[in-house]
Design an enzyme around this catalytic site. Structure first.
Site: not given
Lengths: 321, 560
Positions: B11-12, B14-15, B114, B208, B239, B273, B337, B361, B372, B377
């Site tokens: 449920a981040g 993307a979800g 960035f 997972d 971070l 990075r 990261h 991710e 990346r 992201s």
């Protein structure tokens, strides 16, 4: 560095509801270790049955709200060296006002049911034909104060109104409501204010105890948001509330007498036409008289009350009212 | 019995983005997550979200090329083209949902610079961009009355006749197992930073979703590509956003020298990075570090600017290490990261298992390739989260639900019982900490054959110990001992895929920098690694390769 922790335990499978056990732990920790670091160390090395929520370790996910030495905190940003005297035992308990599931884990339902109550999503009448909504940077930066809320529940835990009134929407959800009331892109401002003004447990139920401002780990200052919404609700014409009448009566009394006319304040807050409430007050009045606690019917005047009246006049003229 | 058209795991960003889309398409949608949605790790994305907005002079091809160059030409260019062309609408849509992006004087969205890009095209909210977007997507979920299984842990995917038709999951609050049937499943379960130590990732980032899909036959692609972020705190790995450098912060060595000027004369501190992390590590290895760190210096930006634009960074610096960024530079070093690798999907999120999609991710489409870019992201999550929902919604029209049989649930119950029944033996935490330290040692900023073989030996050891893990907690309610034990099983799979993929790639590319083979080898290695679970092989894993899709940007030497 040595750390001593006293941790509240509750296991619903072996203990009755409301019961509690205290476990003490002594650990060797890093000088910069947080209370969360210590709890994780306990969980990983000493007692794998200890239940707590945590995720980001960096004060942004809101998982690890707990009471530390009596106050709600995010344990991930509470350094052991900062929370008490060196060598003193740190007391860790689950948050308040929310039912405990196990050990330091409380139900999330209390918190999020209240959030749902304020229709917490943008409600614009129309979308721009192209691109984004145009809004000033100031208006957006203004919202950041409330948008910093990570929904950790610390304010709900320590809210003194929620302790006695489960219906109170509470500091976090009201701060969330403020975020939409203040958003120039939202077209339901007046309807939101009216609802928050009229509903049981709305903006007038806060007692201004400052506790939510004190414990919020993200400086959201929910109480300030609630007070701003009271002003906005009044300005939007929501004056038929005991809260508004209370404010008016309070001001009138202090301006006139230099002090509070408590008897009149109670009656005027209820409203002269609010018969059921007046009957309640009469009953309280009788009890107060019998116990010798009835405030004077004609209030005493404060010394130099003229000076107080002048303060009111000055503020009112500056506000142009 | 629980039944849905589309079940989304995670449920981040993307979800939730997938869930909003599938709900708008009129389907019965549910999201399942081991934490409450607003606890998801998308919260931790600080700096911003990239988008080339064509109506204000930017062009999508510029963003695509920066992304491809950043990926060291390992990204599939068809996927990057989709991401870059859909980026503008995706960001505008977030704003219209209610995200309070920072603005310019004209009242329109403002940007910052960035890494890996010379154009300022990163849209942001202070240093809490991920959190600000996540909370707004959660608001949308509430608006649409989305079904959510909060604090439910997925233990298995249900596969019938080669199709994914649901999951078996544990309700953490009660300890009960349930089957949830769904005509399609979207895996959006996030990264796997906990395979390493330290890491910027939350404790919940245990791979997972990667392992669940892997066990169902989906390959993990380019798993050797592990991003080390250049500015993390020592010990904890917390971070400090690239936004600091985006807003003008400098990196200094022990001699006070801005060393990036010599490694990346044009991009300076804002090179990609992998490049900045290697430069830092070189400085440290050559004796110009300070206790294994370099310094991030924001002092010249001034207190007011820091507090306005980077308030969360200041909060972290003060609260966690007692450093006031306006007064003092802060020690930082490269830290794990993000994992560019993930379960292989096509540009519509589909995996090789019908009914199983992937986004965010845990997935690899691949737009990040070997490295990346910062702020890509978040873009990846919303673009491919949406697309996977669109295609899953289309797919469910033509398929029947699964059998509804209880055999899957029974099998999982038996497996759980066997874990509960084990005599006291190995503990998940001891194995996790050992594995994570060995992985950081072997699969580091710099790696070589011998370091990677060291990691492989450690993972072989871990694989032998994992089946012996036993529980201290035998209760049902909120038994995190059980959850962490199951997560350790997932992490062991992910670590294995990482190590074997890394040993396969005989070149240096992006984040995979071998000190024993320092050059990129396009002739032999312009290809993806694909790690499959293979129970017949000795190591339980088989690594294959597949070609990279090149549309119009031929690989050239990468200079910053």
């Amino acid at each position: 560095m040595q750390a001593k922790l006293k941790v509240s335990r509750y296991d619903p499978e072996t203990m009755g509801q409301g019961q509690q056990r205290w476990d003490e732990f002594e650990l060797d920790v890093h000088p910069n270790a947080t209370v969360l670091d210590a709890l994780i160390q306990i969980r990983e090395e000493v007692d794998g049955t200890l239940a707590l929520r945590c995720a980001c370790r960096a004060s942004i996910c809101g998982s690890c709200g707990m009471r530390v030495n009596g106050d709600a905190k995010l344990v991930c940003k509470s350094r052991i060296a900062d929370v008490g005297e060196e060598g003193a035992t740190i007391v860790v308990e689950p948050m308040g006002n929310q039912a405990v599931i196990k050990d330091l884990v409380v139900t999330l339902d209390t918190f999020f049911d209240k959030v749902r109550q304020v229709d917490p999503y943008l409600q614009p009448d129309s979308e721009p034909e192209q691109g984004e909504y145009v809004a000033s940077d100031e208006s957006m930066v203004n919202l950041l104060t409330a948008m910093n809320c990570i929904m950790c529940g610390a304010c709900v835990s320590d809210c003194t109104v929620l302790e006695v009134d489960e219906a109170f929407i509470g500091p976090a959800a009201l701060a969330k409501a403020w975020r939409f009331v203040e958003d120039p892109r939202d077209d339901q401002r007046d309807a939101r204010l009216e609802e928050l003004n009229d509903v049981e447990g709305g903006i007038w139920d806060c007692t201004r105890c400052f506790k939510c401002v004190e414990v919020c780990p993200k400086d959201v200052a929910p109480m300030d948001r609630i007070m701003e919404m009271r002003d906005m609700a009044i300005e939007a014409g929501n004056t038929n509330t005991s809260g508004y009448r209370h404010t008016e009566s309070f001001n009138k009394s202090v301006k006139k007498h230099g002090r509070l006319d408590e008897a009149r304040l109670a009656v005027e807050s209820a409203g002269y036409t609010n018969v059921p409430r007046l009957i309640d007050l009469a009953e309280i009045g009788v009890k107060s008289v019998l116990k010798g606690k009835m405030p004077p019917i004609v209030p005493h005047k404060a010394d130099e009350k003229e000076k107080i009246t002048r303060i009111f006049e000055k503020v009112e003229s500056e506000r142009g009212s | 019995m629980y039944k849905h058209d589309v079940l989304i795991i995670g449920a981040g960003l993307a979800g939730l983005r997938a869930a909003v889309e599938a709900t708008r398409l009129g389907l019965d949608v549910a999201v399942i997550s081991k934490v409450h949605p607003v606890r998801s790790h998308s919260n931790a994305a600080q700096g911003g979200i990239n988008a080339p907005l064509t109506d204000r002079g930017d062009d999508w091809e510029g963003h695509a090329l920066d992304t491809i160059k950043g990926s060291d030409y390992l990204a599939d260019q068809d996927a990057v083209e989709i991401m870059s062309t859909e980026a503008g609408d995706a960001v505008i849509e977030l704003e219209r949902m209610g995200v309070i992006f920072s603005r310019g004087d004209d009242g329109r969205l403002g940007t910052r610079r960035f890494g890996g890009q010379l154009v300022a095209r990163t849209f942001f909210v202070g240093a809490i961009t991920g959190s600000a977007i996540l909370h707004v997507l959660y608001e949308q979920a509430l608006k649409y009355g989305l079904n959510t299984y909060e604090e439910w842990f997925v233990t298995d995917l249900i596969i019938e006749d080669g199709r994914c038709v649901g999951v078996v999951a544990l309700d953490i609050k009660t300890g009960e197992l349930h089957s949830i049937w769904a005509k399609s499943v979207i895996m959006a379960a996030g990264g796997a930073g906990r395979v390493f130590e330290p890491s910027t990732n939350a404790i919940i980032c245990t791979g997972d979703g990667l392992a669940l899909a892997w066990r169902a036959g989906v390959p993990m692609m380019d798993m050797e590509m592990v991003q080390y972020h250049p500015t993390t705190l020592a010990r904890t790995g917390i971070l400090l956003s690239e936004a600091a450098r985006g807003e003008g912060a400098h990196l200094l060595n022990s001699e006070g020298e801005r060393f990036m000027l010599k490694y990346a004369p044009q991009y300076e501190e804002l090179a990609s990075r992998d490049v900045v992390s290697r430069s830092e590590q070189t400085e440290i290895n050559e004796g110009r570090g300070i206790d294994g760190n370099v310094l991030l210096d924001l002092r010249h930006l001034g207190r007011e600017f820091i507090e306005d634009r980077l308030g969360y960074l200041q909060e972290v610096a003060v609260e966690f290490v007692g450093i006031d960024l306006a007064e003092q530079p802060i020690p930082v070093r490269p830290g794990v990261h993000y994992i560019m690798g993930g379960i292989k999907t096509d540009v519509d999120g589909a995996t090789i298992v019908p009914g199983l999609y992937g986004a965010g991710e845990c997935a690899n489409v691949s737009v990040h390739g070997a490295n990346r870019l910062g702020a890509n992201s978040l873009l990846d999550t919303v673009v491919f989260g949406r697309r996977s929902a669109v295609h899953a919604a289309d797919y469910v029209k033509s398929v029947d639900a699964g059998s509804g049989s209880d055999e899957h649930l029974k099998a999982t119950k038996a497996r759980m019982q066997s874990i509960f029944d084990r005599e006291p033996n190995e503990n998940w935490a001891a194995i996790r900490n050992y594995m994570a330290n060995e992985m950081t040692k072997g699969i580091g900023v710099f790696r070589d054959q011998s370091s990677m073989e060291g990691a492989k030996a450690a993972i072989d050891d871990v694989s032998a110990r994992v089946p012996k893990m036993s529980l201290q907690n035998k209760g049902k309610v909120f038994n995190t001992d059980l959850i962490f034990t199951l997560e350790m099983e997932f992490m062991a799979d992910v670590a294995k895929a990482i190590v074997h993929s890394a040993l396969t790639r005989k070149e240096s590319r992006g984040a995979h920098f071998r000190t024993d083979i320092t050059e990129r080898d396009d002739e032999n290695w312009l290809k993806h690694t694909l790690a499959y679970q293979d129970t017949d092989s000795e190591d339980g894993v088989r690594v294959e390769t597949s070609p990279v899709t090149i549309t119009k940007w031929e690989p050239v030497k990468r200079v910053y």
